[in-house]
Write a protein that holds these residues in place. Structure first.
Motif, PDB file in Angstrom:
ATOM      1  N   CYS A  23       0.850  -1.189   0.000  1.00 59.02           N
ATOM      2  CA  CYS A  23       0.000   0.000   0.000  1.00 59.02           C
ATOM      3  C   CYS A  23       0.890   1.245   0.000  1.00 59.02           C
ATOM      4  O   CYS A  23       1.878   1.302   0.747  1.00 59.02           O
ATOM      5  N   SER A  24       0.548   2.189  -0.847  1.00 55.60           N
ATOM      6  CA  SER A  24       1.336   3.417  -0.917  1.00 55.60           C
ATOM      7  C   SER A  24       1.075   4.268   0.325  1.00 55.60           C
ATOM      8  O   SER A  24       0.123   4.029   1.078  1.00 55.60           O
ATOM      9  N   ALA A  25       1.915   5.280   0.509  1.00 48.16           N
ATOM     10  CA  ALA A  25       1.765   6.154   1.676  1.00 48.16           C
ATOM     11  C   ALA A  25       0.423   6.882   1.649  1.00 48.16           C
ATOM     12  O   ALA A  25      -0.135   7.211   2.701  1.00 48.16           O
ATOM     13  N   ASP A  26      -0.113   7.115   0.448  1.00 51.11           N
ATOM     14  CA  ASP A  26      -1.399   7.814   0.374  1.00 51.11           C
ATOM     15  C   ASP A  26      -2.584   6.856   0.246  1.00 51.11           C
ATOM     16  O   ASP A  26      -3.672   7.248  -0.170  1.00 51.11           O
ATOM     17  N   GLY A  27      -2.354   5.569   0.581  1.00 53.06           N
ATOM     18  CA  GLY A  27      -3.474   4.664   0.748  1.00 53.06           C
ATOM     19  C   GLY A  27      -3.977   3.952  -0.496  1.00 53.06           C
ATOM     20  O   GLY A  27      -5.106   3.475  -0.511  1.00 53.06           O
ATOM     21  N   VAL A  28      -3.145   3.838  -1.532  1.00 53.71           N
ATOM     22  CA  VAL A  28      -3.572   3.099  -2.726  1.00 53.71           C
ATOM     23  C   VAL A  28      -2.978   1.689  -2.662  1.00 53.71           C
ATOM     24  O   VAL A  28      -1.752   1.520  -2.680  1.00 53.71           O
ATOM     25  N   SER A  53       9.460  -1.534  -9.338  1.00 56.62           N
ATOM     26  CA  SER A  53       8.027  -1.549  -9.589  1.00 56.62           C
ATOM     27  C   SER A  53       7.292  -0.715  -8.547  1.00 56.62           C
ATOM     28  O   SER A  53       7.884  -0.180  -7.611  1.00 56.62           O
ATOM     29  N   LYS A  54       5.977  -0.669  -8.720  1.00 63.37           N
ATOM     30  CA  LYS A  54       5.123  -0.012  -7.726  1.00 63.37           C
ATOM     31  C   LYS A  54       5.254  -0.733  -6.377  1.00 63.37           C
ATOM     32  O   LYS A  54       5.280  -0.098  -5.318  1.00 63.37           O
ATOM     33  N   THR A  55       5.357  -2.066  -6.435  1.00 69.28           N
ATOM     34  CA  THR A  55       5.552  -2.824  -5.201  1.00 69.28           C
ATOM     35  C   THR A  55       6.788  -2.314  -4.458  1.00 69.28           C
ATOM     36  O   THR A  55       6.755  -2.042  -3.262  1.00 69.28           O
ATOM     37  N   ARG A  56       7.875  -2.166  -5.206  1.00 70.52           N
ATOM     38  CA  ARG A  56       9.132  -1.698  -4.611  1.00 70.52           C
ATOM     39  C   ARG A  56       8.962  -0.306  -3.993  1.00 70.52           C
ATOM     40  O   ARG A  56       9.378  -0.059  -2.859  1.00 70.52           O
ATOM     41  N   GLU A  57       8.345   0.551  -4.773  1.00 70.18           N
ATOM     42  CA  GLU A  57       8.123   1.933  -4.311  1.00 70.18           C
ATOM     43  C   GLU A  57       7.289   1.939  -3.015  1.00 70.18           C
ATOM     44  O   GLU A  57       7.625   2.636  -2.050  1.00 70.18           O
ATOM     45  N   ASN A  58       6.229   1.132  -3.027  1.00 67.30           N
ATOM     46  CA  ASN A  58       5.362   1.077  -1.846  1.00 67.30           C
ATOM     47  C   ASN A  58       6.078   0.531  -0.618  1.00 67.30           C
ATOM     48  O   ASN A  58       5.925   1.050   0.490  1.00 67.30           O
ATOM     49  N   VAL A  59       6.861  -0.534  -0.817  1.00 66.40           N
ATOM     50  CA  VAL A  59       7.551  -1.171   0.316  1.00 66.40           C
ATOM     51  C   VAL A  59       8.511  -0.191   0.987  1.00 66.40           C
ATOM     52  O   VAL A  59       8.626  -0.154   2.211  1.00 66.40           O
ATOM     53  N   LEU A  60       9.167   0.611   0.166  1.00 59.12           N
ATOM     54  CA  LEU A  60      10.116   1.576   0.734  1.00 59.12           C
ATOM     55  C   LEU A  60       9.375   2.691   1.488  1.00 59.12           C
ATOM     56  O   LEU A  60       9.911   3.269   2.435  1.00 59.12           O
ATOM     57  N   ALA A  61       8.149   2.975   1.060  1.00 58.58           N
ATOM     58  CA  ALA A  61       7.376   4.045   1.712  1.00 58.58           C
ATOM     59  C   ALA A  61       6.571   3.530   2.902  1.00 58.58           C
ATOM     60  O   ALA A  61       6.354   4.244   3.875  1.00 58.58           O
ATOM     61  N   ASN A  62       6.127   2.280   2.797  1.00 57.01           N
ATOM     62  CA  ASN A  62       5.269   1.678   3.828  1.00 57.01           C
ATOM     63  C   ASN A  62       5.664   0.214   3.963  1.00 57.01           C
ATOM     64  O   ASN A  62       5.364  -0.598   3.092  1.00 57.01           O
TER      65      ASN A  62
ATOM     66  N   ALA B  29      -6.862  -4.879  -0.752  1.00 58.79           N
ATOM     67  CA  ALA B  29      -7.464  -3.692  -0.147  1.00 58.79           C
ATOM     68  C   ALA B  29      -6.541  -3.290   0.988  1.00 58.79           C
ATOM     69  O   ALA B  29      -5.508  -3.927   1.214  1.00 58.79           O
ATOM     70  N   ARG B  30      -6.928  -2.235   1.713  1.00 55.69           N
ATOM     71  CA  ARG B  30      -6.081  -1.823   2.846  1.00 55.69           C
ATOM     72  C   ARG B  30      -6.956  -1.237   3.944  1.00 55.69           C
ATOM     73  O   ARG B  30      -8.050  -0.742   3.679  1.00 55.69           O
ATOM     74  N   ASP B  31      -6.433  -1.291   5.177  1.00 58.04           N
ATOM     75  CA  ASP B  31      -7.232  -0.790   6.288  1.00 58.04           C
ATOM     76  C   ASP B  31      -6.899   0.676   6.585  1.00 58.04           C
ATOM     77  O   ASP B  31      -6.165   1.326   5.819  1.00 58.04           O
ATOM     78  N   ALA B  32      -7.390   1.177   7.709  1.00 58.73           N
ATOM     79  CA  ALA B  32      -7.211   2.598   8.041  1.00 58.73           C
ATOM     80  C   ALA B  32      -5.744   2.935   8.311  1.00 58.73           C
ATOM     81  O   ALA B  32      -5.343   4.100   8.239  1.00 58.73           O
ATOM     82  N   HIS B  33      -4.928   1.907   8.612  1.00 55.84           N
ATOM     83  CA  HIS B  33      -3.493   2.138   8.864  1.00 55.84           C
ATOM     84  C   HIS B  33      -2.635   1.815   7.645  1.00 55.84           C
ATOM     85  O   HIS B  33      -1.413   1.653   7.769  1.00 55.84           O
ATOM     86  N   ASN B  34      -3.266   1.674   6.502  1.00 56.27           N
ATOM     87  CA  ASN B  34      -2.565   1.321   5.257  1.00 56.27           C
ATOM     88  C   ASN B  34      -1.895  -0.052   5.306  1.00 56.27           C
ATOM     89  O   ASN B  34      -0.895  -0.295   4.645  1.00 56.27           O
ATOM     90  N   ASN B  68     -12.447  -3.761   4.876  1.00 51.81           N
ATOM     91  CA  ASN B  68     -11.641  -2.632   4.403  1.00 51.81           C
ATOM     92  C   ASN B  68     -12.357  -1.868   3.298  1.00 51.81           C
ATOM     93  O   ASN B  68     -12.385  -0.637   3.290  1.00 51.81           O
ATOM     94  N   LEU B  69     -12.926  -2.616   2.366  1.00 48.23           N
ATOM     95  CA  LEU B  69     -13.592  -1.972   1.226  1.00 48.23           C
ATOM     96  C   LEU B  69     -14.791  -1.145   1.686  1.00 48.23           C
ATOM     97  O   LEU B  69     -15.062  -0.071   1.156  1.00 48.23           O
ATOM     98  N   ARG B  70     -15.491  -1.669   2.683  1.00 52.16           N
ATOM     99  CA  ARG B  70     -16.668  -0.945   3.177  1.00 52.16           C
ATOM    100  C   ARG B  70     -16.254   0.400   3.788  1.00 52.16           C
ATOM    101  O   ARG B  70     -16.983   1.374   3.726  1.00 52.16           O
ATOM    102  N   ILE B  71     -15.060   0.418   4.369  1.00 56.54           N
ATOM    103  CA  ILE B  71     -14.601   1.644   5.033  1.00 56.54           C
ATOM    104  C   ILE B  71     -14.047   2.656   4.032  1.00 56.54           C
ATOM    105  O   ILE B  71     -14.365   3.836   4.075  1.00 56.54           O
TER     106      ILE B  71
END
Lengths: 450, 169
Positions: A23-28, A53-62, B29-34, B68-71
């Motif tokens: 998951c990215s830092a902005d929740g994607v 990749s995006k995976t790599r980028e995300n892992v480093l951020a989160n 998906a992801r939760d409130a804590h990413n 997660n999706l519901r939130i």
């Protein structure tokens, strides 16, 4: 019973690609395939870092990720929550994963696409089994613990290095269903490994050499770590490549002294484990099979445990002093000359020996043989002791890792394969006899060219 | 929602054909804590205007994903054909649980048959694939979302690039 990472190690054998959610830092969220999830220990896994990749980028951020794996045979699914710790770009873990990835790439038609940039190390946070039906696991063919016990009992009965080596490979065959194996010893000054015994090949390949870092055995030796290939891959194949590189390096005229490595032409699986004492490398125990996915984590553990026992046994044998004979051996007589004298050529440049036109051996084993033959020719001596060889300045044994016993085994086995006129027979602890069928005609040839 | 505010579809007919051909589908998906989670899906349907993708997941396996999706509605779905490694990923921000349709069980069965046929290339037994995808039809729910981005994820130099047109309108 609590579910542990150790209890699902077959999920990490690379048979089925895993999935990783990040998951990215902005929740994607992001979901991607991961070629290899590697078991390190009960609390750590390592994943391949192959692409930026995006995976790599995300892992480093989160650093929090979730991995999903499928178990071979049972189809059970597991979700593992992980936290990224670090990336290793060299060393044992990296090399283990690189070798495994090469096999996976080859198996899935991704050679040249799958390239390991780093081994990403993760801490295991939680493990859960995904609800769903499963298939019964297949019965295991071998009880690894009882096999290990039988193997180590075999080692305990060996009286000398020769028996120890043979016992090891025999035990692998008898108790572990391993029918193609080799034992290589480390030539520390020469930075090479030489084969002292093998099982399951048309030719023994005793005396064949592998450079540090070359192929699965060389990487295992250099990194002092087990290397396991679950699928055939050209990246780690021996044979022609060595010959070609030697030819390119301008040593084509010396190829006659190359003893071919005896390995399978088309191995499905390979496993190499180092023999070590602390940081000191003694050699490599190598096993292979035509079958893919033949060796798993448990097989690796079995061979590693056996290698540890073997290393200790070798150390004990090497540490025990030679018998200090009182030179009571009867003055030997020159053997009666039957036919024409046996021509023996010796090239001091690399201590290589030829009996007639047949290449025998080179290096320390060659120097030993030359001393024996010269003593025989000059004095008619056939009885020798290990101790006098150790003290002989003409042989110049490397004193750090005195592998005299291993060199003698190598020489004895090569003679048995290459000459019916000459041989070495053990006559007691630290003593042996040179068996000569007739007169010899030793010739020393200076210079490099043969 | 007016027709004019509807975004242009990121998928063309070729992409839709691929996604609904019985390829492997996995959802994150992801939760409130990413903290991310993921689940295997059991099929896919795409609306006629290609703006809504519905994937199907089974509870209780997907319970956390659905929570997660519901939130927050943030979803990522990867579609991959094992035999070719051809892989695409869709992103959505409006994922929601939707009602099932009467012919959905047939869709699940067709999905399993097609995926099993593809995995047979690797020597996977039909019984293994069916066990891996085992589910109770009654426990399957649909998750619909509007893909706002799509990426090529086939391993290789083009991996990670926005999805190119298949040339099929």
């Amino acid at each position: 019973m609590t579910l542990t990472i150790d209890s699902i190690r077959d999920c990490f054998d690379g048979a089925i690609p895993g999935l990783i959610a990040t998951c990215s830092a902005d929740g994607v969220p992001n979901v991607s395939y991961v070629s290899e999830v590697h078991y390190m220990d009960s609390e750590h896994l390592a994943l391949t870092f192959q692409f930026f990749s995006k995976t790599r980028e995300n892992v480093l951020a989160n650093p929090f990720v979730t991995v999903m794996l499928l178990q071979p045979h049972t189809a059970a699914k597991f979700r593992i929550a992980l936290r990224y710790l670090r990336t290793e770009t060299e060393g044992p873990l990296f090399e283990r994963m690189k070798a495994k990835l090469a096999g996976i790439a080859s198996h899935s038609g991704m050679s040249g696409v799958f390239v390991l940039r780093g081994a990403d190390v993760y801490r295991v946070l939680s493990l859960e089994r995904v609800p769903g039906r499963t298939l019964p696991p297949p019965p295991s063919a071998i009880n690894m613990l009882s096999a290990l016990r039988a193997c180590t009992q075999g080692l305990a009965n060996a009286a000398d290095l020769d028996q120890l080596i043979d016992q090891t490979l025999t035990s692998l065959e008898r108790h572990c269903d391993v029918h193609h194996s080799m034992l290589l010893m480390f030539d520390e000054p020469g930075k090479r490994l030489y084969t002292v015994a093998s099982r399951g090949y048309e030719v023994s390949g005793v005396g064949s050499e592998i450079a540090m870092g070359d192929g699965i055995v060389g990487v295992c030796a250099r990194e002092r770590t087990p290397i396991r290939l679950t699928h055939t891959t050209s990246d780690y194949v021996y044979g022609r490549a060595i010959r070609e590189s030697a030819a390119q390096a301008g040593f084509a005229d010396r190829l006659e002294t190359e003893i071919p490595f005896p390995g399978l032409a088309a191995p499905g699986s390979q496993l190499a484990v180092p023999l070590t004492l602390g940081s000191r490398l003694l050699g490599v125990l190598f096993a292979e099979s035509p079958e893919e996915m033949r060796f798993g984590y448990d097989d690796e553990d079995l061979l590693a445990a056996l290698a540890a026992q073997l290393s200790m046994a070798i150390h004990i044998l090497q540490s025990s002093p030679d018998v200090h004979e009182e030179r009571a051996a009867p003055l030997p007589r020159r053997a009666p000359a039957g036919g024409p004298a046996i021509p023996i050529r010796y090239y001091p440049a690399d201590h290589s020996i030829f009996i007639g036109e047949n290449y025998l051996i080179k290096g320390v084993a060659g120097a030993i043989f030359w001393k024996l033959v010269r003593d025989y020719e000059r004095e008619g001596r056939t009885e020798f002791s290990n101790r006098e060889l150790r003290l002989d300045p003409s042989i110049r044994l490397p004193d750090i890792a005195d592998n005299l016993e291993a060199r003698l085994i190598l020489l004895t086995r090569r003679l048995a394969e290459r000459s019916s006129d000459l041989g070495i027979e053990k006559t007691g602890r630290g003593r042996f006899r040179l068996r000569v069928a007739g007169a010899v005609k030793p010739v020393e040839i200076a210079g490099n060219v043969r | 929602m007016s027709q004019s505010s509807q975004p242009a579809p990121v998928l063309d007919a070729g992409h839709v054909a691929f996604m609904t051909s019985g390829v492997s589908i996995n959802v994150a998906a992801r939760d409130a804590h990413n903290i991310p989670t993921l689940t295997r899906a059991l099929g896919c349907r795409v609306s006629a205007d290609r703006c809504t993708v519905t994937i199907f997941v089974a509870v209780p396996d997907a319970a956390r994903l659905l929570d997660n999706l519901r939130i927050n509605g943030a979803i990522a779905v990867v579609f991959s054909q094992p035999s070719t490694h051809h892989t695409i990923q869709l992103k959505g921000a409006d994922a929601r649980v939707v009602a099932r349709e009467p012919d959905d069980p047939a869709l699940f069965e067709n999905f399993i048959v097609a995926l099993a046929a593809d995995l047979a290339h690797y020597g996977w037994m039909d019984s293994y694939v069916r066990t891996m995808l085992s589910h109770d039809d009654e426990n399957i729910v649909g998750v619909a979302f509007t893909p706002y981005a799509a990426f090529n994820q086939t391993p290789g130099p083009a991996a990670g690039a926005p999805l190119a047109s298949t040339g099929t309108p």
